[in-house]
Design an enzyme around this catalytic site. Structure first.
Site, PDB file in Angstrom:
ATOM      1  N   SER A  50      -8.951  -6.143   4.355  1.00  0.00           N
ATOM      2  CA  SER A  50      -8.596  -6.196   2.932  1.00  0.00           C
ATOM      3  C   SER A  50      -9.598  -7.059   2.179  1.00  0.00           C
ATOM      4  O   SER A  50     -10.399  -7.797   2.790  1.00  0.00           O
ATOM      5  CB  SER A  50      -7.194  -6.773   2.759  1.00  0.00           C
ATOM      6  N   ASP A  82      -9.425  -1.736   3.325  1.00  0.00           N
ATOM      7  CA  ASP A  82      -8.056  -1.486   2.879  1.00  0.00           C
ATOM      8  C   ASP A  82      -7.897  -1.918   1.419  1.00  0.00           C
ATOM      9  O   ASP A  82      -8.231  -3.041   1.049  1.00  0.00           O
ATOM     10  CB  ASP A  82      -7.090  -2.268   3.769  1.00  0.00           C
ATOM     11  N   ASP A 104      -8.378   2.375  -4.085  1.00  0.00           N
ATOM     12  CA  ASP A 104      -7.001   2.424  -4.568  1.00  0.00           C
ATOM     13  C   ASP A 104      -6.999   2.383  -6.092  1.00  0.00           C
ATOM     14  O   ASP A 104      -6.993   1.321  -6.704  1.00  0.00           O
ATOM     15  CB  ASP A 104      -6.204   1.260  -3.991  1.00  0.00           C
ATOM     16  N   GLY A 181       5.111  -5.551   2.748  1.00  0.00           N
ATOM     17  CA  GLY A 181       5.873  -6.766   3.007  1.00  0.00           C
ATOM     18  C   GLY A 181       6.959  -6.573   4.058  1.00  0.00           C
ATOM     19  O   GLY A 181       7.099  -5.511   4.666  1.00  0.00           O
ATOM     20  N   ASN A 254      -0.539   2.378   8.469  1.00  0.00           N
ATOM     21  CA  ASN A 254      -1.041   1.013   8.294  1.00  0.00           C
ATOM     22  C   ASN A 254      -0.049  -0.015   8.815  1.00  0.00           C
ATOM     23  O   ASN A 254       1.156   0.081   8.549  1.00  0.00           O
ATOM     24  CB  ASN A 254      -1.314   0.741   6.813  1.00  0.00           C
ATOM     25  N   ILE A 255      -0.571  -1.005   9.530  1.00  0.00           N
ATOM     26  CA  ILE A 255       0.275  -2.049  10.103  1.00  0.00           C
ATOM     27  C   ILE A 255      -0.371  -3.409   9.845  1.00  0.00           C
ATOM     28  O   ILE A 255      -1.468  -3.681  10.334  1.00  0.00           O
ATOM     29  CB  ILE A 255       0.487  -1.821  11.613  1.00  0.00           C
ATOM     30  N   ASP A 256       0.318  -4.234   9.090  1.00  0.00           N
ATOM     31  CA  ASP A 256      -0.164  -5.578   8.771  1.00  0.00           C
ATOM     32  C   ASP A 256       0.950  -6.607   8.955  1.00  0.00           C
ATOM     33  O   ASP A 256       0.807  -7.572   9.690  1.00  0.00           O
ATOM     34  CB  ASP A 256      -0.703  -5.618   7.341  1.00  0.00           C
TER      35      ASP A 256
END
Length: 309
Positions: A50, A82, A104, A181, A254-256
């Site tokens: 990011s 990202d 984006d 989140g 996506n995995i954060d």
């Protein structure tokens, strides 16, 4: 093996009806944990950065860490930006060695989003880089991306077709009810699969992307809370829903948040049990292992991409 783009990855994922994990990275231990998991599972992998991560760790450090991961693991890894929010950050990442970028423009009106996305696509494609775009807006907070629930909008299928045709983007992030989140749902979790199926049918053989798709694994939430966290009520996307999404053209998930939870839970536990410790290696080593275990779980049980190299 050099870094690769997402193009061939997505083609195989679409045909195999599975998704590839796109894991956000911020430092060495996170990268190592993710890459070790993918190597163990023989799974394709996207590492994504990011704008906040670039600011925190610096572009050059992240590049060298990812290059080391490729050399050490021998895996085909795609390095992805990202949530790039303007042309300049996308250009900087393309020029700096990324093999995929996301522009984006979802906060802009439809025509402005098309114009911005098309500009990035033209620059990226001339340099062999793939582009993800976004249509629709997810609620929630992730780094600099902050969208109130009242401003969230689902992706319109007709607009999605027009958007892809006019921009030439290689994949499209859509909004069907996920959010950024740890607090994704109030009440019963629900994704608009009818909308997803319609978009997939109208864009055949085209890779779709889900953001805000962490499952917020209960064991990590419980551990965070046990050792001083405040995550009561945190609720992610059920694993069964993510598996189902892979059958409707979702090729990238996506995995954060789950990475953050796994690492934070491990570090919190370590300091509660070892209050006098001040050696970073002693608390980052189990944190790295926690990330590896969590990512392996995702690859096998959520993404269905184990053994897909």
């Amino acid at each position: 093996m050099p870094l690769v783009t997402s193009k061939e990855m997505f083609k195989r994922a679409y045909e195999g009806q599975y998704a590839i994990g796109a894991f956000n990275v911020n430092n060495m231990e996170i990268i190592q944990g993710i890459v070790d998991a993918a190597k163990e599972e023989k799974a394709p992998l996207i590492l994504q950065v990011s704008a906040g991560a670039r600011k925190y760790a610096k572009h050059i450090y992240l590049m060298k860490l990812v290059e080391a991961a490729v050399e050490d693991s021998g895996l085909p890894i795609c390095l992805h930006l990202d949530h790039g929010d303007d042309f300049e950050i996308c250009k900087s990442c393309i020029d700096g060695g990324f093999t995929s970028v996301m522009i984006d423009g979802s906060k802009h009106p439809f025509e402005e989003n098309i114009e911005l996305t098309r500009r990035v696509v033209e620059y990226a494609h001339e340099r062999g880089v793939t582009v993800e775009a976004e249509l629709g807006r997810l609620a929630g907070v992730e780094d600099a991306v902050k969208v109130n629930s009242k401003d969230a909008t689902y992706t319109d299928p007709d607009e999605a077709v027009e958007f892809v045709e006019r921009t030439g983007c290689d994949s499209l992030a859509i909004a069907i009810g996920t959010s950024h989140g740890a607090f994704k749902f109030k009440g019963e979790p629900s994704l608009d699969f009818a909308r997803l199926e319609k978009i997939s049918k109208m864009l055949p053989n085209y890779p779709l992307v889900l953001h805000g798709a962490s499952t917020v694994l209960p064991e990590f939430v419980a551990k965070c809370n046990e050792f001083g966290g405040q995550l009561a009520g945190a609720q992610g996307v059920p694993e069964s829903m993510l598996l189902q999404a892979g059958k409707f053209g979702v090729c990238k998930i996506n995995i954060d948040t789950d990475l953050r939870l796994a690492m934070t839970a491990s570090i919190r536990e370590h300091f509660v049990k070892n209050p006098g410790d001040f050696d970073p290696r002693q608390y980052l080593k189990p944190a790295r292992a926690a990330i590896q275990g969590m990512v392996q779980h995702k690859i096998k049980n959520v993404l269905n991409c184990s053994g897909r190299l």
